[in-house]
Write a protein that holds these residues in place. Structure first.
Motif, short mmCIF file in Angstrom:
data_model
loop_
_atom_site.label_atom_id
_atom_site.label_comp_id
_atom_site.label_asym_id
_atom_site.label_seq_id
_atom_site.Cartn_x
_atom_site.Cartn_y
_atom_site.Cartn_z
N ALA A 17 43.27 36.23 30.49
CA ALA A 17 43.50 34.81 30.76
C ALA A 17 44.15 34.62 32.13
N VAL A 18 45.07 35.49 32.49
CA VAL A 18 45.71 35.41 33.81
C VAL A 18 44.66 35.61 34.90
N ALA A 19 43.79 36.60 34.73
CA ALA A 19 42.75 36.86 35.73
C ALA A 19 41.85 35.65 35.90
N GLU A 20 41.46 35.04 34.79
CA GLU A 20 40.59 33.87 34.85
C GLU A 20 41.29 32.69 35.54
N ARG A 21 42.55 32.46 35.19
CA ARG A 21 43.30 31.36 35.82
C ARG A 21 43.45 31.56 37.32
N MET A 22 43.78 32.79 37.70
CA MET A 22 44.02 33.05 39.13
C MET A 22 42.73 32.96 39.94
N GLU A 23 41.61 33.41 39.36
CA GLU A 23 40.34 33.32 40.08
C GLU A 23 39.95 31.86 40.31
N LYS A 24 40.11 31.03 39.30
CA LYS A 24 39.81 29.61 39.44
C LYS A 24 40.74 28.95 40.45
N ARG A 25 42.01 29.32 40.39
CA ARG A 25 43.00 28.72 41.30
C ARG A 25 42.63 28.99 42.75
N GLU A 41 42.36 27.04 47.13
CA GLU A 41 42.49 27.66 48.44
C GLU A 41 41.15 28.09 49.05
N GLY A 42 40.07 27.94 48.28
CA GLY A 42 38.76 28.28 48.82
C GLY A 42 38.55 29.76 49.09
N LYS A 43 39.28 30.61 48.41
CA LYS A 43 39.15 32.05 48.60
C LYS A 43 38.30 32.64 47.48
#
Length: 493
Positions: free
Chosen positions: A154-162, A167-169
């Motif tokens: 869940a953390v990985a998914e949240r951070m990827e979306k963020r 930030e467009g990264k």
């Protein structure tokens, strides 16, 4: 996202054992009947962690950062060992200025273990991205993180979306569930690492096929010299090697589905993954041995040649290379013929080392190997044909107290393996795991033969150690049976 490859546990493989001892033929026949059962050690000195091998498999990948969600101790020694190997690797490539590996620990403490550590994990990831600007962030779980129930997926998914939305990264976040208690077979760590590359990096990519490209999946212990030797041998028969995952780039990873062929350099390093690649992409594969020693190198090349329809080219190359090393092999063999040897190595490297000593006319007395698996049955049968069926197999992951006791009783002429404590017995010793020189292929045959010769001719250091240093264990231990802490299953007696 749905995983393409589910986490696999090697302990469930047919005939898996990591605690056993016996003559090779006896263990092999039980394994063939699927009745080889684990014994029980009432005392263990240690066991290698699954997380360590996941880290070793991924830590050298370029443009990545590894966030280890664990107390600091889990990442400390493993990170230093992996990074040290990578520095040696970079030096031999002539790339001392190449980027370092980036390993960061969340350093879980009492507060996180009680209240949960996901917030700390997210904060650590933000710092890692800010500091290194990676293409891929690997998030490795640990025993502590799994026990407290932190959801790294869940953390990985949240951070990827963020990072994509805010930030467009375009950063990939790849969780690795490599908790140490997950498996007693540390090779499971390799499976988990390769599955992560497929599930979170390659995903559904289907690049066009590249003619003559072959993926070589190999362990982190592969030196730069060994990589170059494998590339040289494959180029001679018209193939281009994509060696993975050690020091691979993002582009190398994305070429995996583009290959015409797959091979696992060690019997169990990539065998699960290349079966998946065959099912998903239709890529044919071969599982063979490490190319150490002339017999194993010949077998390795012939397996690849058969896969790619290059048998004629391979036989011509084998004949030419064998002729090049034959004279020196014969000269060294005059010193080694008939000597008795014991060896300790990872199972794949151990099989190859056992064929190497056969090249030099030596007899195998005993072999210490981390585990047994159905995949090894044919390899043990080949060793029995070469050395006889009565050599002892001690299935033990990091149990030097058994090894040293046994060697003191066997008194072999040569020991091959990590010799920290064996050297104190005065036995000539060497290791075939070399991060600086070629141990693979025909050049490796000569290099390792010279190492054996040197160990026999220059053994004064070990002799002095045996006379002037303390033994690793009390004398009472050496009087006992080496396997007195093993409890065999009733039907194995």
């Amino acid at each position: 996202m749905a995983k393409q490859i589910q986490d696999t546990i090697r302990d469930s493989h047919p005939s898996f054992a990591d605690v056993q001892v016996g003559e090779s033929q006896s263990l092999r026949e039980k394994a063939q009947k699927h009745c080889l059962k684990n014994a029980h050690r009432t005392f263990e000195q240690g066991i290698q962690c699954v997380q360590v091998n996941s880290m070793n498999a991924l830590v050298s990948l370029q443009d990545t950062v590894m966030v280890i969600h664990s107390p600091l101790g889990c990442s400390g020694c493993a990170a230093f060992g992996a990074i040290d190997r990578l520095n040696v690797y970079k030096h031999h490539r002539g790339r001392d200025d190449a980027p370092d590996s980036h390993v960061i620990s969340t350093a879980l403490g009492e507060k996180e273990v009680i209240l949960g550590g996901e917030k700390r994990l997210e904060e650590t990831i933000k710092k890692a991205v800010e500091r290194y600007n990676p293409k891929i962030v690997f998030i490795l779980s640990s025993c502590a993180a799994a026990i407290i129930g932190d959801d790294i997926d869940a953390v990985a998914e949240r951070m990827e979306k963020r990072y994509r939305r805010i930030e467009g990264k375009d950063i990939l976040f790849a969780p690795v569930h490599c908790e140490g208690f997950k498996s007693r077979n540390h090779a499971t760590g390799y499976d988990l690492a390769l599955a992560t590359l497929q599930n979170y990096v390659i995903r559904e990519a289907r690049p066009p096929k590249q003619k003559g490209l072959i993926n070589l999946f190999a362990t982190h212990s592969l030196s730069w010299a060994d990589q170059q030797e494998m590339k040289r041998m494959l180029k001679a028969i018209g193939l281009e090697a994509n060696i993975l995952p050690y020091n691979a780039s993002y582009e190398d990873i994305m070429k995996i589905p583009a290959a015409e062929y797959n091979i696992s350099v060690c019997q169990i390093f990539g065998d699960e993954y290349i079966k998946f690649l065959n099912e998903k992409y239709g890529i044919p594969y071969a599982v063979t041995c490490m190319p150490i020693g002339t017999r194993s190198t010949n077998r390795w090349l012939r397996a690849i040649a058969k896969l790619a329809g290059k048998e004629k080219e391979a036989e011509a190359f084998i004949e030419s290379e064998s002729a090049t090393v034959a004279e020196e092999v014969e000269a060294i063999r005059k010193k080694t013929d008939g000597l008795r040897a014991c060896l300790t190595a990872g199972t794949g490297r151990g099989f190859a080392a056992a064929t190497l000593i056969g090249d030099y006319g030596m007899k195998l007395l005993c072999m210490h190997t981390p585990y047994y698996d159905e995949a090894y049955i044919d390899d043990f049968k080949r060793l029995e044909e070469l050395h006889g069926s009565d050599f002892l197999v001690n299935i033990a992951d990091m149990q030097p107290y058994e090894q040293v006791n046994l060697l003191k009783k066997f008194k072999p002429d040569v020991f091959i393996g990590m010799s920290n404590w064996v050297s104190r017995l005065g036995i000539p010793s060497l290791h075939i795991l070399d991060s600086k020189r070629p141990t693979f292929g025909y050049r490796g045959v000569l290099y390792l033969g010279r190492k054996i010769e040197d160990a026999l001719d220059n053994n004064n250091f070990n002799k002095n150690l045996s006379q002037f240093s303390k033994n690793a264990y009390r004398e009472e231990w050496y009087k006992k049976d080496a396997f007195s802490y093993l409890q065999m299953p009733e039907d194995a007696l």
